[in-house]
Design a protein around this motif. Structure first.
Motif, PDB file in Angstrom:
ATOM      1  N   ILE A 232      20.359 -40.713  11.715  1.00  0.00           N
ATOM      2  CA  ILE A 232      20.934 -39.528  12.353  1.00  0.00           C
ATOM      3  C   ILE A 232      21.426 -39.823  13.768  1.00  0.00           C
ATOM      4  CG2 ILE A 232      19.579 -37.929  10.974  1.00  0.00           C
ATOM      5  CD1 ILE A 232      18.629 -38.372  14.580  1.00  0.00           C
ATOM      6  N   VAL A 233      21.287 -41.061  14.210  1.00  0.00           N
ATOM      7  CA  VAL A 233      21.729 -41.409  15.564  1.00  0.00           C
ATOM      8  C   VAL A 233      23.235 -41.600  15.567  1.00  0.00           C
ATOM      9  CG1 VAL A 233      21.629 -43.129  17.402  1.00  0.00           C
ATOM     10  CG2 VAL A 233      19.553 -42.494  16.172  1.00  0.00           C
TER      11      VAL A 233
ATOM     12  N   GLY B 263      19.526 -39.894  28.051  1.00  0.00           N
ATOM     13  CA  GLY B 263      20.138 -38.716  27.441  1.00  0.00           C
ATOM     14  C   GLY B 263      19.750 -38.481  26.004  1.00  0.00           C
ATOM     15  N   SER B 264      18.805 -39.275  25.479  1.00  0.00           N
ATOM     16  CA  SER B 264      18.340 -39.033  24.105  1.00  0.00           C
ATOM     17  C   SER B 264      17.788 -37.613  24.005  1.00  0.00           C
ATOM     18  CB  SER B 264      17.255 -40.046  23.734  1.00  0.00           C
ATOM     19  OG  SER B 264      17.788 -41.344  23.640  1.00  0.00           O
ATOM     20  N   ILE B 265      18.083 -36.969  22.882  1.00  0.00           N
ATOM     21  CA  ILE B 265      17.700 -35.570  22.686  1.00  0.00           C
ATOM     22  C   ILE B 265      16.623 -35.486  21.612  1.00  0.00           C
ATOM     23  CG2 ILE B 265      18.520 -33.277  21.998  1.00  0.00           C
ATOM     24  CD1 ILE B 265      21.286 -34.092  23.041  1.00  0.00           C
TER      25      ILE B 265
ATOM     26  N   CYS C  52      16.871 -36.268  17.738  1.00  0.00           N
ATOM     27  CA  CYS C  52      17.983 -35.504  17.166  1.00  0.00           C
ATOM     28  C   CYS C  52      19.297 -36.197  17.495  1.00  0.00           C
ATOM     29  CB  CYS C  52      18.033 -34.090  17.751  1.00  0.00           C
ATOM     30  SG  CYS C  52      16.505 -33.168  17.536  1.00  0.00           S
ATOM     31  N   ASN C  53      20.346 -35.805  16.788  1.00  0.00           N
ATOM     32  CA  ASN C  53      21.674 -36.222  17.223  1.00  0.00           C
ATOM     33  C   ASN C  53      22.343 -35.065  17.951  1.00  0.00           C
ATOM     34  OD1 ASN C  53      22.993 -34.489  15.344  1.00  0.00           O
ATOM     35  ND2 ASN C  53      22.869 -36.055  13.749  1.00  0.00           N
ATOM     36  N   ASP C  54      23.509 -35.354  18.549  1.00  0.00           N
ATOM     37  CA  ASP C  54      24.165 -34.346  19.379  1.00  0.00           C
ATOM     38  C   ASP C  54      24.716 -33.174  18.572  1.00  0.00           C
ATOM     39  OD1 ASP C  54      23.580 -36.050  21.357  1.00  0.00           O
ATOM     40  OD2 ASP C  54      25.639 -36.570  21.902  1.00  0.00           O
TER      41      ASP C  54
END
Length: 802
Positions: free
Chosen positions: A335-336, A361-363, A384-386
């Motif tokens: 999912i990255v 900035g990883s979420i 998560c991804n953006d």
């Protein structure tokens, strides 16, 4: 005991007190400046560089109280002063540990039992240095403040999420902007000078700095990041405290870390751990945001071994004033799409630590916070991804604004302006002015920005001064706003557009059919599966490879029919015949066409003056794409050998400049390379068709860099599906025909993801749709030409100036 009051209110704001590191030592002792302590001070600086010395209790207390809660202070104090000051400062978050040194250890130990931050009572300074060295190895990992932003949909009574969510968005945008901004030698010199000033007299770090200057390379960046040195200390502090100018100076090294994480991206789902000491307030803030999203402003270091993380929390039976926290994080590489993570153990200065590092900035989604039987708080999160959160549309829109504009110091200034950081915005506008040639038209935009910024901050006199500079510049440079520089030389497809279209450039979404579009066939107004294109601005002409008709068609601007200029007389292998030509360029010096004659496995030169004069210049090659640099060297992709070769004039074998290491997806390999582009530096851009990526091979490189796609086949903004045509503008932005996704994408230099600039409206034959776009090219005005394989046409998309 001295009790002098402060001489003035400015004492503690002195810039000498500002450190580029988070950790500082406060040394309180009436005899702190005696000669005997200097050797100890030198030893301490090799552990924690910044030392602030006091002989006065009141001044020391006031200094500590005025430090930010983001600072981390270690107090060294003698027994007498300790009794007086510790009760008043012990509860402060910024104070993390206290060491008491004295002659009477037994008596001092009695009163210190009441204060958990007192780590030790020692009777000699050497023992003190040893104790601090041991403790700091753990402190620096668990005590560093966790710098995060939260995106929340929770709206409590009387509360707004706007400010919180705005911070979340702009922290993401700022990092993207900085990573796209090229670093200069001036920036690197400034960074080195700042470090030299910071560590003046600290010979351990000055030696590290010298080694860094002599030995740094991008493939060593993870080793430098994990090494106990100035590099980690200053970079980490800059990120955690959001020192934007230091992040700006470090940006090329941050980009190097990003590339290494991308290169070594974890391939399987992992569960990793990170320990942290938190105050009640910090923990409660997270508790109030369960099921929300957090972004981490720094590189996020974790371990894949739970026991390693728990060990750093120390003896859980020992009472402390902070909460012991263990983050438990699940991360799935599938999912990255923008922020990579990787096990960096093999590239670390500490290879035994099993460190998994996440990109800035990883979420993460905050799933739960529960307290275990061992009194340790367990915080469970998922990477998560953006695209996963409610912020997606806003985040994507703002990123596209950056990608649609040239990322330079002016753009950075505008991002900071929107963030309300007016002083920094002004700083980078002025920095940009100093670096521009005296007649550069960008002066106009910068003077306008500075004038508006001054008005917004209420400095109307300065606003008028900037506007006067603008008028003076325009008067002295009357042609500045309409300059067009054409760097096209020979047949190199590199165009430099008007300065005013470097900013927020867009294209009209509905194309004009300028060739074909009348169904598949062999009439002069028809094409049959066209693929390659060459735009010849000199003669207002385009050349198209008409695959199934085995011909090259010349189409004048505005013409209803094309003209066959090569092939077209049966599909054979005679010298004047072609069989499924794949690509074509114009060699202006020799006034000829150079054609990839695919089925015949050759590259031919076809005279434009004498259509019967044909010369085979390369034999036995499965050619799919070709181009020429500004020195007249020819570059050809071979889809069977998975390589690109460069042929100099008269060469018989050519030199491999990309691929050539067999079929595969490693950085030194290609899998069915098709179209190629070469820039002024002779860097090669290759559409790596079956690897669903575009690779850049710099001149002389042994392996390439992924500049678009490379995240598997798909239709997200980080993916491509069988890319074909590729071209690059003068800013280094890559444009690619994302063939099976029926769209044209732009990938700004260094960006994590692309943006859709044309198409993306489903497969079809409407003027805003594509059916497998292949060839791609600009004209000198920056209009974009797209060849469509199954719609049998070429569409022109004009720049949208509205």
């Amino acid at each position: 005991m001295a009790t002098a009051t402060l001489p003035n209110d400015d004492f503690y704001s002195n810039t000498d007190d500002k450190s580029l590191e988070i950790f500082s030592i406060i040394w309180l002792d009436a005899n702190v400046n005696v000669k005997d302590t200097r050797e100890t001070e030198q030893k301490l600086r090799s552990i924690i560089n910044h030392i602030k010395k006091f002989q006065d209790i009141k001044q020391c207390q006031q200094y500590i109280e005025q430090r930010s809660e983001e600072d981390r202070l270690i107090l060294l104090v003698n027994g007498q002063f300790g009794r007086e000051i510790v009760p008043y400062i012990h509860q402060l978050r910024q104070l993390i540990s206290i060491y008491v040194y004295c002659m009477d250890k037994k008596n001092n130990e009695q009163w210190t039992y009441n204060f958990t931050k007192i780590k030790s009572v020692v009777v000699d300074l050497n023992g003190l240095v040893t104790q601090i060295t041991t403790d700091h190895k753990i402190q620096k990992k668990v005590e560093e403040p966790l710098s995060i932003n939260i995106f929340t949909t929770n709206i409590g009574a009387g509360k707004s999420t706007t400010g919180v969510n705005g911070q979340f968005v702009f922290s993401q945008i700022l990092v993207d902007c900085l990573l796209q901004l090229k670093s200069s030698e001036i920036d690197k010199i400034e960074l080195i000078n700042l470090c030299q000033n910071e560590y003046d007299g600290n010979y351990t770090e000055l030696n590290n700095l010298l080694e860094f200057q002599q030995d740094y390379s991008p493939n060593k960046v993870l080793w430098w990041y994990t090494k106990e040195s100035f590099f980690y200390k200053i970079l980490n502090t800059a990120l955690r405290t959001q020192n934007i100018h230091m992040i700006f100076l470090f940006r090329s090294f941050i980009y190097d870390i990003y590339r290494q994480l991308q290169k070594y991206q974890s391939k399987k789902v992992v569960r990793v751990y990170r320990c942290q000491l938190m105050s009640n307030d910090e923990l409660n803030n997270l508790k109030q945001n369960i099921d929300q999203f957090i972004s981490v402003n720094s590189f996020f270091s974790t371990s894949d071994e739970r026991s390693t993380a728990l060990f750093l929390l120390g003896d859980i039976t020992t009472q402390i004033d902070l909460e012991r926290v263990l983050f438990e994080i699940d991360a799935d590489p599938k999912i990255v799409n923008t922020k990579p993570f990787a096990d960096i153990s093999q590239h670390s200065d500490f290879p035994d630590e099993s460190e998994v590092l996440f990109m800035i900035g990883s979420i993460f989604r905050l799933n739960s916070i529960d307290r275990g039987d061992d009194q340790i708080w367990i915080i469970k999160m998922t990477l998560c991804n953006d695209d996963e959160h409610d912020l997606k549309q806003v985040l994507m829109y703002m990123k596209q604004q950056i990608e649609n504009e040239e990322t330079n110091l002016r753009r950075l200034g505008n991002v900071l302006w929107e963030m309300g950081k007016f002083d920094l915005a002004e700083k980078y506008f002025n920095r940009s002015l100093k670096q521009l040639p005296s007649n550069d038209p960008l002066h106009i935009s910068l003077y306008e920005d500075l004038g508006k910024l001054a008005s917004q901050t209420g400095d109307y006199d300065m606003s008028m001064k900037w506007r006067q500079k603008l008028l003076t510049f325009k008067a002295e440079n009357s042609l500045a706003s309409n300059v067009i520089v054409d760097k096209t030389n020979n047949s190199i497809r590199q165009l430099t557009f008007c300065n005013h279209i470097n900013i927020n450039t867009k294209w009209k979404q509905h194309g004009i059919t300028i060739a074909g579009g009348n169904g598949d066939g062999n009439q002069l107004n028809q094409l049959h599966r066209p693929c390659g294109i060459y735009v010849n601005d000199d003669q207002q002409t385009i050349y198209i490879t008409d695959l199934i008709n085995s011909r090259i068609v010349e189409w004048k601007y505005g013409a209803k029919n094309g003209q066959v200029v090569a092939g077209g007389n049966r599909e054979e292998n005679q010298s004047d015949q072609l069989s499924c030509p794949a690509d074509v360029i114009v060699d202006k010096k020799n006034d000829s066409l150079i054609i990839c004659d695919f089925i015949n496995r050759r590259v031919v030169r076809w005279s434009r003056q004498n259509g019967t004069h044909v010369e085979t210049i390369i034999y036995d090659i499965h050619c799919q794409g070709l181009t020429m640099d500004n020195n007249g060297n020819l570059y050809v992709s071979d889809c069977a050998k998975n390589e690109v070769r460069r042929w100099k004039q008269g060469e018989r074998k050519g030199t491999i400049v990309a691929g050539g290491n067999g079929q595969g997806n490693h950085l030194n390999q290609l899998d069915n390379p098709t179209y190629i582009f070469v820039d002024e530096d002779q860097s090669i851009y290759v559409s790596d068709h079956k690897n669903h990526r575009v690779m850049k091979w710099m001149k002389g490189a042994k392996e390439g860099i992924v500049v678009a796609g490379g995240n598997g086949e798909g239709n997200s903004l980080t993916q491509l599906s069988n890319p074909e045509g590729v071209t690059v503008d003068h800013l280094g932005n890559v444009y690619v025909a994302d063939c099976y996704n029926d769209r044209i994408m732009r990938w700004c230099e260094g960006s994590y993801e692309g943006s859709i600039i044309l198409g993306g409206n489903g497969k079809g034959e409407q003027s805003n749709q594509f059916n497998e776009p292949t060839g791609l090219s600009f004209d000198v005005q920056g209009n974009l030409y797209v060849v469509e394989y199954w719609n049998h046409r070429v569409q022109k998309f004009d720049i949208d100036f509205s």
